[in-house]
Write a protein that holds these residues in place. Structure first.
Motif, PDB file in Angstrom:
ATOM      1  N   VAL A 128     -12.902 -35.591  -4.754  1.00 53.48           N
ATOM      2  CA  VAL A 128     -11.924 -34.587  -5.180  1.00 53.48           C
ATOM      3  C   VAL A 128     -12.094 -34.325  -6.673  1.00 53.48           C
ATOM      4  O   VAL A 128     -12.102 -35.266  -7.482  1.00 53.48           O
ATOM      5  CB  VAL A 128     -10.479 -35.052  -4.887  1.00 53.48           C
ATOM      6  N   ARG A 129     -12.232 -33.054  -7.026  1.00 55.93           N
ATOM      7  CA  ARG A 129     -12.291 -32.672  -8.436  1.00 55.93           C
ATOM      8  C   ARG A 129     -11.159 -31.685  -8.708  1.00 55.93           C
ATOM      9  O   ARG A 129     -10.965 -30.722  -7.970  1.00 55.93           O
ATOM     10  CB  ARG A 129     -13.638 -32.044  -8.795  1.00 55.93           C
ATOM     11  N   ILE A 130     -10.429 -31.946  -9.808  1.00 57.98           N
ATOM     12  CA  ILE A 130      -9.344 -31.067 -10.230  1.00 57.98           C
ATOM     13  C   ILE A 130      -9.635 -30.591 -11.642  1.00 57.98           C
ATOM     14  O   ILE A 130      -9.850 -31.399 -12.549  1.00 57.98           O
ATOM     15  CB  ILE A 130      -7.981 -31.787 -10.168  1.00 57.98           C
ATOM     16  N   TRP A 171     -10.857 -31.907 -16.792  1.00 58.45           N
ATOM     17  CA  TRP A 171     -11.105 -32.114 -15.370  1.00 58.45           C
ATOM     18  C   TRP A 171     -11.231 -33.604 -15.057  1.00 58.45           C
ATOM     19  O   TRP A 171     -11.523 -34.422 -15.932  1.00 58.45           O
ATOM     20  CB  TRP A 171     -12.370 -31.377 -14.911  1.00 58.45           C
ATOM     21  N   ALA A 172     -10.969 -33.915 -13.801  1.00 64.95           N
ATOM     22  CA  ALA A 172     -11.091 -35.294 -13.329  1.00 64.95           C
ATOM     23  C   ALA A 172     -11.683 -35.268 -11.934  1.00 64.95           C
ATOM     24  O   ALA A 172     -11.413 -34.358 -11.144  1.00 64.95           O
ATOM     25  CB  ALA A 172      -9.737 -35.999 -13.320  1.00 64.95           C
ATOM     26  N   GLU A 173     -12.481 -36.281 -11.622  1.00 63.77           N
ATOM     27  CA  GLU A 173     -13.094 -36.389 -10.299  1.00 63.77           C
ATOM     28  C   GLU A 173     -12.790 -37.767  -9.732  1.00 63.77           C
ATOM     29  O   GLU A 173     -13.002 -38.786 -10.398  1.00 63.77           O
ATOM     30  CB  GLU A 173     -14.602 -36.169 -10.396  1.00 63.77           C
ATOM     31  N   VAL A 174     -12.281 -37.803  -8.510  1.00 64.10           N
ATOM     32  CA  VAL A 174     -11.838 -39.049  -7.881  1.00 64.10           C
ATOM     33  C   VAL A 174     -12.368 -39.096  -6.452  1.00 64.10           C
ATOM     34  O   VAL A 174     -12.315 -38.093  -5.739  1.00 64.10           O
ATOM     35  CB  VAL A 174     -10.299 -39.159  -7.861  1.00 64.10           C
ATOM     36  N   GLY A 222      -5.253 -38.518 -20.136  1.00 63.70           N
ATOM     37  CA  GLY A 222      -4.394 -38.707 -18.976  1.00 63.70           C
ATOM     38  C   GLY A 222      -5.124 -39.389 -17.843  1.00 63.70           C
ATOM     39  O   GLY A 222      -6.214 -39.950 -18.009  1.00 63.70           O
ATOM     40  N   ILE A 223      -4.534 -39.326 -16.661  1.00 63.39           N
ATOM     41  CA  ILE A 223      -5.122 -39.964 -15.489  1.00 63.39           C
ATOM     42  C   ILE A 223      -4.768 -39.157 -14.249  1.00 63.39           C
ATOM     43  O   ILE A 223      -3.657 -38.638 -14.110  1.00 63.39           O
ATOM     44  CB  ILE A 223      -4.640 -41.424 -15.340  1.00 63.39           C
ATOM     45  N   VAL A 224      -5.746 -39.017 -13.371  1.00 68.29           N
ATOM     46  CA  VAL A 224      -5.539 -38.405 -12.059  1.00 68.29           C
ATOM     47  C   VAL A 224      -5.859 -39.470 -11.024  1.00 68.29           C
ATOM     48  O   VAL A 224      -6.996 -39.925 -10.920  1.00 68.29           O
ATOM     49  CB  VAL A 224      -6.421 -37.159 -11.860  1.00 68.29           C
ATOM     50  N   SER A 225      -4.845 -39.885 -10.281  1.00 73.64           N
ATOM     51  CA  SER A 225      -4.969 -40.978  -9.322  1.00 73.64           C
ATOM     52  C   SER A 225      -4.759 -40.444  -7.907  1.00 73.64           C
ATOM     53  O   SER A 225      -3.869 -39.620  -7.673  1.00 73.64           O
ATOM     54  CB  SER A 225      -3.929 -42.056  -9.627  1.00 73.64           C
ATOM     55  N   ILE A 226      -5.593 -40.908  -6.987  1.00 74.93           N
ATOM     56  CA  ILE A 226      -5.391 -40.612  -5.565  1.00 74.93           C
ATOM     57  C   ILE A 226      -5.409 -41.939  -4.817  1.00 74.93           C
ATOM     58  O   ILE A 226      -6.386 -42.689  -4.890  1.00 74.93           O
ATOM     59  CB  ILE A 226      -6.468 -39.671  -5.006  1.00 74.93           C
ATOM     60  N   SER A 227      -4.330 -42.230  -4.117  1.00 69.85           N
ATOM     61  CA  SER A 227      -4.207 -43.497  -3.398  1.00 69.85           C
ATOM     62  C   SER A 227      -4.062 -43.245  -1.902  1.00 69.85           C
ATOM     63  O   SER A 227      -3.640 -42.178  -1.462  1.00 69.85           O
ATOM     64  CB  SER A 227      -2.989 -44.283  -3.901  1.00 69.85           C
ATOM     65  N   THR A 228      -4.443 -44.255  -1.131  1.00 70.74           N
ATOM     66  CA  THR A 228      -4.165 -44.278   0.299  1.00 70.74           C
ATOM     67  C   THR A 228      -3.292 -45.495   0.570  1.00 70.74           C
ATOM     68  O   THR A 228      -3.207 -46.403  -0.252  1.00 70.74           O
ATOM     69  CB  THR A 228      -5.455 -44.358   1.128  1.00 70.74           C
ATOM     70  N   GLU A 229      -2.653 -45.535   1.728  1.00 69.34           N
ATOM     71  CA  GLU A 229      -1.701 -46.624   1.934  1.00 69.34           C
ATOM     72  C   GLU A 229      -1.547 -46.998   3.390  1.00 69.34           C
ATOM     73  O   GLU A 229      -1.923 -46.256   4.305  1.00 69.34           O
ATOM     74  CB  GLU A 229      -0.335 -46.239   1.372  1.00 69.34           C
TER      75      GLU A 229
END
Length: 343
Positions: free
Chosen positions: A111-113, A125-128, A320-327
């Motif tokens: 994912v890139r934003i 931009w951030a890529e996760v 800053g930080i762009v975080s993507i989590s699963t749970e």
């Protein structure tokens, strides 16, 4: 994005005021010029209601982004151009530019934003890569017991023992979140009775007794001398260095009761309390970021005695930080009581 991630994002924005950025860290730099674009998002991959926050750094305070565009790409394909969420009306004006992200993300997605200001000056931009979800929580046991708060003073707390297994053969980073929702359902007394629902959320957990959550330094009370050597693990983060590939039972505590209160005349119909036990897979960058927040929020940082504190960042061209989590999660009903008369 859930409510618990929004309050963390707002706090994070305040903490990175006056910062400049290198590739992997956000060092505190009071003289940072010119302004840089701040991107913050704590995205739940299982949700289609997440929020990206934008601001600009400043010499004394963060400043508003008045005109910006955002693009979301999954595996290099443009999937969404989020629109800004309108500012609230009235006297209060939120200084954050907020964008609602509705895309669904799957484990393994890249994912890139990208965020750009309308004047063309700023592009961040951030890529996760979306992590694999944790293995399922296999058991949660609860009991109310007295807990030593300090010296010989005890309070009743709700103890959770949560059993799960670590993914074998890989390095993993986690965050434990307990979301307790205390709810009241009532009919307001008046000429026109009106049903209402009041909900109060609580996320505060006590982690000091758990070997993993204290990184091998458990304590039995808040004033244990050993606790002065390390910050409290307020955000429930941990890695798998002590449980690699194994099954583990984690121990944490919460307050026993914290129901909301209705200040107006009413007929109480029902009160109940649920708790969502959530185990999140996060990235190493997220882990380091929350680790720094633990230092700040537990008052363990002394600027006169310690080295400058840095915050991990994955934002390029900004901070800053762009975080993507699963749970994986389990819902518990802790109490439920219905009323047939005025209370």
């Amino acid at each position: 994005m859930t409510a618990k991630y929004i309050f963390t994002s707002i706090l994070a924005l305040l903490l990175i005021i006056l910062c400049s950025s290198c590739e992997n860290e956000i060092p505190f730099n009071k003289a940072a010029k010119p302004p840089r674009l701040i991107m913050n998002a704590f995205i739940n991959a299982d949700s289609t209601n997440n929020v990206l926050l934008l601001n600009l750094t400043g010499s004394t305070v963060i400043s508003d982004v008045t005109d910006a565009t955002v693009e979301v790409r999954i595996n290099d394909a443009l999937v969404e151009s989020p629109q800004p969420i309108p500012f609230p009306t009235g006297d209060f004006r939120d200084t954050q530019k907020r964008f609602r992200i509705t895309s669904k993300f799957n484990p393994g997605d890249k994912v890139r934003i990208d965020a750009r200001t309308g004047d063309g000056v700023h592009h961040a931009w951030a890529e996760v890569t979306v992590p694999q979800p944790p293995l399922p929580i296999t058991q949660v046991d609860t009991v109310t017991i007295p807990v030593n708060i300090y010296d010989n003073y005890y309070e009743n707390k709700l103890r959770f023992r949560i059993t799960f297994a670590d993914h074998p053969g890989e390095k993993n980073f986690y965050r434990l979140v307990l979301e307790r929702r205390a709810c009241l359902e009532a009919t307001l007394d008046g000429r026109i009775p009106k049903d209402t629902l009041v909900m109060k959320q609580n996320y505060k957990i006590i982690t000091r007794e758990d070997m993993v959550l204290t990184d091998g330094h458990p304590s039995m009370s808040d004033n244990d001398n050993s606790m002065f050597d390390q910050p409290l693990n307020i955000y429930g983060i941990f890695d798998d260095s002590r449980i690699s590939g194994q099954t583990y039972t984690m121990t944490v505590y919460m307050d026993t009761n914290n129901l909301p209160y209705l200040f107006w005349s009413h007929t109480l119909k029902r009160e109940w309390m649920d708790c969502y036990v959530r185990l999140l897979s996060i990235s190493e960058t997220d882990y380091q970021y929350f680790k720094a927040l633990n230092v700040i929020d537990s008052d363990a940082y002394d600027a006169t005695l310690m080295e400058p504190l840095t915050f991990a960042s994955n934002v390029h061209g900004g901070v800053g930080i762009v975080s993507i989590s699963t749970e994986t999660s389990v819902k518990l009903n802790l109490s439920d009581k219905a009323y047939d008369s005025y209370q």
